[in-house]
Design an enzyme around this catalytic site. Structure first.
Site, PDB file in Angstrom:
ATOM      1  N   TYR A  69       2.732  11.770  13.664  1.00  0.00           N
ATOM      2  CA  TYR A  69       1.286  11.917  12.893  1.00  0.00           C
ATOM      3  C   TYR A  69       1.443  11.674  11.473  1.00  0.00           C
ATOM      4  CZ  TYR A  69      -3.289  13.890  11.857  1.00  0.00           C
ATOM      5  OH  TYR A  69      -4.503  14.343  11.281  1.00  0.00           O
ATOM      6  N   ALA A  70       2.439  12.384  10.805  1.00  0.00           N
ATOM      7  CA  ALA A  70       2.915  11.964   9.480  1.00  0.00           C
ATOM      8  C   ALA A  70       3.186  10.773   9.143  1.00  0.00           C
ATOM      9  CB  ALA A  70       3.835  13.184   9.118  1.00  0.00           C
ATOM     10  N   ALA A  71       3.876   9.984  10.117  1.00  0.00           N
ATOM     11  CA  ALA A  71       4.243   8.560   9.808  1.00  0.00           C
ATOM     12  C   ALA A  71       3.064   7.675   9.897  1.00  0.00           C
ATOM     13  CB  ALA A  71       5.208   8.195  10.978  1.00  0.00           C
TER      14      ALA A  71
ATOM     15  N   VAL B 175      -9.430   2.072  20.462  1.00  0.00           N
ATOM     16  CA  VAL B 175      -8.977   1.403  19.121  1.00  0.00           C
ATOM     17  C   VAL B 175      -7.444   0.892  19.256  1.00  0.00           C
ATOM     18  CG1 VAL B 175     -10.512   2.624  17.739  1.00  0.00           C
ATOM     19  CG2 VAL B 175      -8.357   3.603  17.948  1.00  0.00           C
TER      20      VAL B 175
ATOM     21  N   SER C  74      -4.780  11.884   6.018  1.00  0.00           N
ATOM     22  CA  SER C  74      -4.492  13.115   6.155  1.00  0.00           C
ATOM     23  C   SER C  74      -3.657  13.695   4.847  1.00  0.00           C
ATOM     24  CB  SER C  74      -3.950  13.739   7.441  1.00  0.00           C
ATOM     25  OG  SER C  74      -3.591  15.035   7.541  1.00  0.00           O
TER      26      SER C  74
ATOM     27  N   ASN D  51     -11.477   6.296  11.634  1.00  0.00           N
ATOM     28  CA  ASN D  51     -11.317   7.657  11.660  1.00  0.00           C
ATOM     29  C   ASN D  51     -11.037   8.163  13.019  1.00  0.00           C
ATOM     30  OD1 ASN D  51     -12.603  10.938  11.319  1.00  0.00           O
ATOM     31  ND2 ASN D  51     -13.425  10.000  13.294  1.00  0.00           N
TER      32      ASN D  51
ATOM     33  N   LYS E 198      -0.092   8.519   9.534  1.00  0.00           N
ATOM     34  CA  LYS E 198      -1.005   8.769   8.268  1.00  0.00           C
ATOM     35  C   LYS E 198      -0.597   8.304   6.979  1.00  0.00           C
ATOM     36  CE  LYS E 198      -4.562  10.600  10.632  1.00  0.00           C
ATOM     37  NZ  LYS E 198      -5.542  10.112  10.679  1.00  0.00           N
TER      38      LYS E 198
END
Ligand code: NAI
Length: 246
Positions: free
Chosen positions: A154-156, A64, A141, A90, A158
């Site tokens: 990951y936080a950025a 992706v 998330s 996903n 999501k």
């Protein structure tokens, strides 16, 4: 949910939450395209879905994070099914480290898959979805809402997915396409396998329902958002976390 007549793409659909979403969509009557990076896992997922639901299922090996790869998978999907009604973004990875230790490679890897990958799939699929009056569900998330220790990348990504979701809901609403986000909490899949048990126990203690979630419990919410039962739900962020952020 009634998904009969619909064609749904699930990225990262070969295992974990994505496989549960693909299974739920097929069980609810959809024809499903499983898009995933790993060829063997795609083959296994397709065989499983065909056996379980006797569904018309297509497997595509796709990265992706590459627009060319996504476009090729979309072309194959449209050639096979002739239409597209649902896109579930996903696919996701983690590469955790505290800010003081996070490498540029860790940042880039997670942003490329979890953020750019969502853009790539949405960008490639948007015209087909407008053509069918379809729906997009982006898997974010709770970390995108509240941040998390060791997960700058990951936080950025999501949080960015939530911004994209709301933007697409605004841009595409009048075109007949709805776009919503699901924010899972802790769900027992491979992505959490490297977390030490004592930390899992601590995390579970913070969940008002007192347990981790199951992939099927995320999948049922995605099926709802894809279905006509959610016909006036657009730009929403649905937490599926057992109440973790309360
Ligand atoms: P998983 O690791 O079990 O499955 C992820 C799937 O994505 C794998 O099949 C993998 O091959 C595929 N994938 C990875 N990179 C790809 C790429 N470049 N192109 C295509 N496919 C790729 O993970 P899980 O737990 O099922 O997570 C699914 C989604 O849910 C992810 O976006 C994750 O961030 C999100 N999520 C998961 C939570 C959890 O506790 N398990 C909590 C919150 C969100």
């Amino acid at each position: 949910m009634d998904l009969h007549g619909k064609v749904v793409v699930v990225t990262g659909g070969a295992q974990g939450i994505g496989l549960a979403i693909a299974e739920r969509c097929a069980a609810d009557g959809a024809r499903v395209a499983v898009w995933d990076l790993r060829a063997e896992a795609v083959d296994a997922a397709v065989a499983r879905l065909r056996a379980e639901a006797q569904a018309d299922v297509l497997g595509c090996v796709v990265d992706v994070s590459s627009m060319a790869s996504v476009q090729a998978a979309l072309d194959a999907t449209l050639a096979h099914f002739g239409r597209l009604d649902g896109l579930v973004n996903n696919a996701g990875i983690v590469a955790d480290a505290q800010l003081r230790k996070m490498s540029e490679a860790q940042w880039d890897a997670v942003i490329d898959v979890n953020l750019k990958g969502v853009f790539n799939c949405g960008r490639a699929a948007v015209e087909a979805l407008i053509g069918s009056g379809g729906a997009i569900v982006n898997i974010s998330s709770i970390v995108g809402l509240s941040g998390n220790f060791g997960q700058t990348n990951y936080a950025a990504a999501k949080a960015g997915v939530l911004g994209m979701t709301k933007t697409w809901a605004r841009e595409l609403g009048r075109k007949g396409v709805r776009c919503n986000a699901v924010c899972p909490g802790f769900v027992g899949t491979a992505i959490v396998k490297d977390i030490p048990q004592h930390l899992i126990d601590e995390m579970v203690k913070a969940v008002p329902q007192g347990r981790m979630g199951r992939p099927e419990e995320v999948a049922s919410c995605v099926a709802f958002l894809l279905s006509a039962d959610a016909s006036y739900v657009n730009g929403a962020t649905l937490e599926v976390s057992g109440g973790l952020t309360l």
